[in-house]
Design a protein around this motif. Structure first.
Motif, PDB file in Angstrom:
ATOM      1  N   GLN A   1       0.856  -1.188   0.000  1.00 33.82           N
ATOM      2  CA  GLN A   1       0.000   0.000   0.000  1.00 33.82           C
ATOM      3  C   GLN A   1       0.890   1.235   0.000  1.00 33.82           C
ATOM      4  O   GLN A   1       1.779   1.364   0.831  1.00 33.82           O
ATOM      5  CB  GLN A   1      -0.903   0.022   1.235  1.00 33.82           C
ATOM      6  N   MET A   2       0.651   2.111  -0.925  1.00 32.92           N
ATOM      7  CA  MET A   2       1.425   3.347  -0.984  1.00 32.92           C
ATOM      8  C   MET A   2       0.826   4.343   0.002  1.00 32.92           C
ATOM      9  O   MET A   2      -0.346   4.708  -0.103  1.00 32.92           O
ATOM     10  CB  MET A   2       1.404   3.905  -2.416  1.00 32.92           C
ATOM     11  N   VAL A   3       1.622   4.763   0.980  1.00 35.61           N
ATOM     12  CA  VAL A   3       1.178   5.727   1.986  1.00 35.61           C
ATOM     13  C   VAL A   3       1.840   7.066   1.689  1.00 35.61           C
ATOM     14  O   VAL A   3       3.067   7.189   1.715  1.00 35.61           O
ATOM     15  CB  VAL A   3       1.536   5.268   3.410  1.00 35.61           C
ATOM     16  N   LEU A   4       1.018   8.061   1.379  1.00 35.46           N
ATOM     17  CA  LEU A   4       1.529   9.357   0.942  1.00 35.46           C
ATOM     18  C   LEU A   4       1.100  10.467   1.905  1.00 35.46           C
ATOM     19  O   LEU A   4       0.167  10.292   2.685  1.00 35.46           O
ATOM     20  CB  LEU A   4       1.027   9.656  -0.475  1.00 35.46           C
ATOM     21  N   ARG A   5       1.785  11.613   1.804  1.00 42.16           N
ATOM     22  CA  ARG A   5       1.521  12.715   2.731  1.00 42.16           C
ATOM     23  C   ARG A   5       1.033  13.953   1.994  1.00 42.16           C
ATOM     24  O   ARG A   5       1.569  14.336   0.960  1.00 42.16           O
ATOM     25  CB  ARG A   5       2.793  13.054   3.521  1.00 42.16           C
ATOM     26  N   TYR A   6       0.014  14.592   2.584  1.00 40.87           N
ATOM     27  CA  TYR A   6      -0.594  15.805   2.024  1.00 40.87           C
ATOM     28  C   TYR A   6      -0.403  16.926   3.048  1.00 40.87           C
ATOM     29  O   TYR A   6      -0.854  16.820   4.184  1.00 40.87           O
ATOM     30  CB  TYR A   6      -2.086  15.547   1.773  1.00 40.87           C
ATOM     31  N   ALA A   7       0.252  18.006   2.632  1.00 47.09           N
ATOM     32  CA  ALA A   7       0.506  19.142   3.523  1.00 47.09           C
ATOM     33  C   ALA A   7      -0.513  20.242   3.278  1.00 47.09           C
ATOM     34  O   ALA A   7      -0.743  20.650   2.144  1.00 47.09           O
ATOM     35  CB  ALA A   7       1.918  19.686   3.302  1.00 47.09           C
ATOM     36  N   GLU A   8      -1.118  20.725   4.357  1.00 52.29           N
ATOM     37  CA  GLU A   8      -2.108  21.812   4.291  1.00 52.29           C
ATOM     38  C   GLU A   8      -1.824  22.771   5.448  1.00 52.29           C
ATOM     39  O   GLU A   8      -1.699  22.347   6.590  1.00 52.29           O
ATOM     40  CB  GLU A   8      -3.523  21.231   4.395  1.00 52.29           C
ATOM     41  N   ASN A   9      -1.699  24.072   5.150  1.00 49.15           N
ATOM     42  CA  ASN A   9      -1.308  25.012   6.204  1.00 49.15           C
ATOM     43  C   ASN A   9      -2.484  25.631   6.948  1.00 49.15           C
ATOM     44  O   ASN A   9      -2.296  26.342   7.925  1.00 49.15           O
ATOM     45  CB  ASN A   9      -0.403  26.118   5.635  1.00 49.15           C
ATOM     46  N   GLN A  10      -3.713  25.350   6.496  1.00 48.99           N
ATOM     47  CA  GLN A  10      -4.878  25.922   7.161  1.00 48.99           C
ATOM     48  C   GLN A  10      -5.407  24.984   8.254  1.00 48.99           C
ATOM     49  O   GLN A  10      -5.031  23.817   8.340  1.00 48.99           O
ATOM     50  CB  GLN A  10      -5.986  26.206   6.143  1.00 48.99           C
ATOM     51  N   ALA A  11      -6.320  25.524   9.092  1.00 49.20           N
ATOM     52  CA  ALA A  11      -6.901  24.758  10.189  1.00 49.20           C
ATOM     53  C   ALA A  11      -7.754  23.607   9.666  1.00 49.20           C
ATOM     54  O   ALA A  11      -8.138  23.574   8.494  1.00 49.20           O
ATOM     55  CB  ALA A  11      -7.743  25.683  11.065  1.00 49.20           C
ATOM     56  N   GLN A  12      -8.082  22.691  10.558  1.00 50.69           N
ATOM     57  CA  GLN A  12      -8.781  21.471  10.164  1.00 50.69           C
ATOM     58  C   GLN A  12     -10.170  21.729   9.583  1.00 50.69           C
ATOM     59  O   GLN A  12     -10.635  20.990   8.725  1.00 50.69           O
ATOM     60  CB  GLN A  12      -8.892  20.529  11.368  1.00 50.69           C
ATOM     61  N   ASP A  13     -10.834  22.803  10.047  1.00 52.04           N
ATOM     62  CA  ASP A  13     -12.195  23.067   9.575  1.00 52.04           C
ATOM     63  C   ASP A  13     -12.250  24.028   8.388  1.00 52.04           C
ATOM     64  O   ASP A  13     -13.326  24.409   7.937  1.00 52.04           O
ATOM     65  CB  ASP A  13     -13.056  23.626  10.721  1.00 52.04           C
ATOM     66  N   TYR A  14     -11.092  24.435   7.862  1.00 52.38           N
ATOM     67  CA  TYR A  14     -11.029  25.377   6.750  1.00 52.38           C
ATOM     68  C   TYR A  14     -11.438  24.665   5.456  1.00 52.38           C
ATOM     69  O   TYR A  14     -11.219  23.457   5.299  1.00 52.38           O
ATOM     70  CB  TYR A  14      -9.600  25.914   6.624  1.00 52.38           C
ATOM     71  N   PRO A  15     -12.065  25.389   4.499  1.00 48.48           N
ATOM     72  CA  PRO A  15     -12.518  24.747   3.258  1.00 48.48           C
ATOM     73  C   PRO A  15     -11.442  23.964   2.519  1.00 48.48           C
ATOM     74  O   PRO A  15     -11.701  22.853   2.035  1.00 48.48           O
ATOM     75  CB  PRO A  15     -13.015  25.936   2.421  1.00 48.48           C
TER      76      PRO A  15
END
Length: 336
Positions: free
Chosen positions: A36-50
């Motif tokens: 299974q390929m496990v990949l990472r997604y980076a997001e700088n906004q808060a968890q509830d942000y669109p």
């Protein structure tokens, strides 16, 4: 030395991802190993942000439609670094996916400045006609030379001016105001061309700057004006919509090369679907923020008839500087 250390760190991280990207399943009492390929997604906004919510949806869709072959972990709130640092890590393959504003991304692909020229679009509908057509696809593919693959476009609304001094309904109302801007030559040039004084300042210092009079105003979208409470110290907000700065959902070119054509197609489809969700969530958030600041006493104004054309005319030097070599593209955008 610093670049060597960064590269080494990224290589270790990438290796770590590959090592952990495997799971064992038991079936009919026989041990089978499913990679299974496990990949990472980076997001700088808060968890509830669109944008973050859309990232989670993207990860969910990818796992479902690849039958678990690809699992994506979303790291929100800037856990993996700021936008510029994340872009650099995508280039090394240490981070796999992200969503970033065009402002920092333009440092890696100067042509993207075209899409954020002031007063380029008449409205949101025109921008989406551009982004969802041949021009938008061209710019998604354009980041390839920076080691990135553009997947889809996210909405970030329109940026507007707000200040603590007076309502703005015409160009002359901005004259002399000290306006906070990002440390961007394009944004500083825009404010200066409008007759105001451009004042670069870290985002975290804007509230106190407005409160103490170090600056008179700033510019941003509805949710940002609300979320950091700038409406408390700068109640005059004008709907001039000077820039619409879309955001791009991307994957590392290194990661992309490790994914089968079948799964690449699935990921692209999931990216487009998650982008539609983000636009819906963004529109809802804008509505909530607008209602909140109006209830708190913000004075919302629009430009007087004929004034928008004056704002646009003032941008001629910026178009000449930042649009050089892209004149045909600019004309095509304006004709949409």
């Amino acid at each position: 030395m610093k670049k060597t250390l960064v590269a080494a760190t990224c290589a270790i991280l990438a290796a770590g991802i590959a090592i952990t990207g495997c799971k064992k399943d038991k079936k009919d009492s026989a041990k089978t190993e499913t990679k299974q390929m496990v990949l990472r997604y980076a997001e700088n906004q808060a968890q509830d942000y669109p944008t973050t919510q859309a990232a989670y949806k993207f990860a969910e869709l990818v796992e479902q439609r690849t039958n678990g072959r690809i699992h994506i972990d979303v790291y929100h709130g800037g856990q993996l670094g700021d936008e510029k640092a994340v872009i650099e890590q995508l280039q090394f393959g240490a981070i796999d996916f992200t969503r970033v504003s065009l402002s920092p991304l333009a440092e890696f692909d100067k042509g993207l400045n075209i899409l954020q020229l002031p007063y380029l679009y008449k409205d949101a509908a025109q921008m989406w006609r551009v982004l969802e057509g041949d021009i938008g696809e061209r710019f998604l593919k354009g980041v390839d030379k920076a080691g990135l693959i553009g997947l889809s476009w996210f909405d970030a609304g329109a940026r507007n001016f707000y200040n603590s001094k007076r309502p703005v309904t015409k160009l002359s109302d901005l004259k002399g105001l000290k306006i906070r801007v990002q440390e961007s030559k394009l944004m500083m040039g825009m404010v200066a061309a409008l007759g105001a004084s451009a004042t670069p300042m870290p985002y975290a210092e804007v509230y106190s700057g407005l409160q103490t009079g170090v600056i008179d105003g700033a510019e941003n979208n509805w949710p940002s004006y609300d979320s950091v409470s700038h409406y408390e110290v700068a109640k005059y907000f004008v709907l001039d919509e000077h820039t619409r700065v879309p955001e791009m959902q991307m994957v590392s070119k290194i990661t992309w090369g490790k994914i089968s054509p079948e799964d690449q197609k699935i990921i692209k489809e999931c990216a487009l679907e998650s982008a539609k969700l983000e636009r819906e969530l963004w529109a809802k958030k804008e509505g909530v923020s607008e209602a909140k600041v109006k209830a708190a006493g913000s004075v919302i104004t629009e430009l007087e008839p004929g004034e928008k054309e004056k704002f646009q005319a003032a941008m001629a030097p910026l178009y000449a500087e930042f649009g050089a070599g892209y004149e045909d593209v600019i004309k095509a955008i304006q004709s949409k």
